[in-house]
Design an enzyme around this catalytic site. Structure first.
Site, PDB file in Angstrom:
ATOM      1  N   GLY A  67       0.825  -1.188   0.000  1.00 13.25           N
ATOM      2  CA  GLY A  67       0.000   0.000   0.000  1.00 13.25           C
ATOM      3  C   GLY A  67       0.869   1.252   0.000  1.00 13.25           C
ATOM      4  N   CYS A  68       0.266   2.369  -0.392  1.00 10.67           N
ATOM      5  CA  CYS A  68       1.035   3.609  -0.506  1.00 10.67           C
ATOM      6  C   CYS A  68       1.459   4.143   0.858  1.00 10.67           C
ATOM      7  CB  CYS A  68       0.251   4.650  -1.290  1.00 10.67           C
ATOM      8  SG  CYS A  68      -1.450   4.904  -0.704  1.00 10.67           S
TER       9      CYS A  68
END
Length: 346
Positions: A149-150
């Site tokens: 995930g970012c």
């Protein structure tokens, strides 16, 4: 050496379109096909006019893309990737999943946080978490990478050396993170509507964001004991970028010079992580449109707390850029191929 055939499923979204832009510059691959559930038959450049005359390929079916590709990038929302990944693996393809379906080892935690049932638990055992600075060797040997995930990318890179060297207490980490609006995806919502977001700044999903278990699980794999994270994300009125400020209580015996030297040495051979001079804090604008992560460190001597600030471009190192970095490692390319870009700071 023949060109690697690369397909993108879900190419109409922000991450998919970012991938196309990177892959067009990659000297070792051909884009074999692209798909979109709602745009089949349309030209990519009709959705993204900046590609007109540069990349005008039409969206095809998922099966057509898979059959023509050696490597498949899957850019779909959580709960949508698992069946597609199963099909790719069964057909002998390598896969980088940009969604959340394969990021967590604890499948029960995934099902609880994402409210999505797992259909192929044995398939998840094959997935490698695609944070190259942590798992490069395993990435090079797998056929299935779960792109991180970012938010977790910026946070885990910021914490990795301190956690692995047991410099901080991890039972009450506080993480304050801000993201540009592209992190919310391409679908329209009232929250990201220009009139509501412009000149505005707000926190959301405090303590309940789905990236929380990903952060905690991976910190545990880095060597942390009894991990407890208070994670509060915020939405910035900018298009792209993530800035994560992390507050961690130091264990006795850790001083600022030692910590800074450790970070510099830790990331010395990682081409996309830059540790700034001690006390210099990074700016989102310095990494925009690049695959870079900049990390700044300072110690609050009064409270004996380490303050880590980590910035990335959420669409690059936080998504598409990191996905290509993972492909490069999987396929034996130079890790930086297609990604060597420095962003102007204006």
């Amino acid at each position: 050496m023949s060109m690697v055939q690369v397909g993108v499923i879900g190419a109409s979204g922000y991450v998919g379109s970012e991938l196309i832009g990177i892959l067009m510059k990659h000297e070792g691959v051909d884009i074999s096909g692209i798909s979109s559930e709602n745009n089949q038959g349309a030209a990519f450049s009709t959705l993204y006019p900046s590609f007109k005359g540069q990349y005008d390929a039409q969206f095809e079916s998922n099966q057509e893309v898979i059959s023509k590709s050696d490597v498949v990038f899957i850019c779909l929302p959580h709960g949508k990737s698992e069946n597609m990944v199963k099909q790719c693996i069964d057909e002998g393809k390598k896969v980088i999943d940009a969604g959340a379906d394969f990021r967590l080892n604890d499948l029960k935690v995934y099902e609880d946080w994402y409210e999505t049932a797992i259909s192929y638990p044995e398939l998840h055992g094959q997935a490698v978490y695609g944070l190259p600075e942590m798992n490069k060797e395993a990435i090079s040997q797998t056929s299935l990478v779960a792109n991180p995930g970012c938010y977790p990318t910026s946070i885990l890179l910021g914490l990795y050396p301190a956690v692995s060297e047991q410099l901080i207490n991890t039972d009450r980490l506080i993480i304050d993170a801000k993201s540009g609006v592209t992190g919310a995806g391409k679908s329209l919502s009232a929250v990201t509507h220009f009139a509501n977001k412009n000149e505005a700044f707000k926190a959301y999903k405090a303590g309940t964001h789905r990236h929380t278990p990903e952060i905690e699980e991976k910190l545990g794999q880095m060597g942390a004991d009894n991990v407890k994270v208070s994670f509060v994300p915020h939405l910035l009125p900018v298009n792209r970028g993530i800035l994560s400020t992390i507050y961690a209580d130091l264990k006795s015996g850790s001083d600022s010079e030692h910590i800074h030297n450790l970070y510099k040495k830790w990331y010395a051979n990682d081409p996309f992580v830059t540790v700034l001079d001690y006390g210099t804090l990074p700016d989102i604008s310095h990494v925009t449109h690049s695959n870079q992560c900049h990390i700044g460190l300072t110690v609050d001597e009064r409270t004996q707390r380490l303050i880590i600030v980590s910035v990335i471009d959420n669409m690059q190192k936080g998504a598409a850029g990191q996905a290509v970095q993972n492909m490069n490692i999987m396929m034996g390319f130079n890790e930086t191929e297609g990604l060597a870009m420095v962003a102007p700071s204006f």
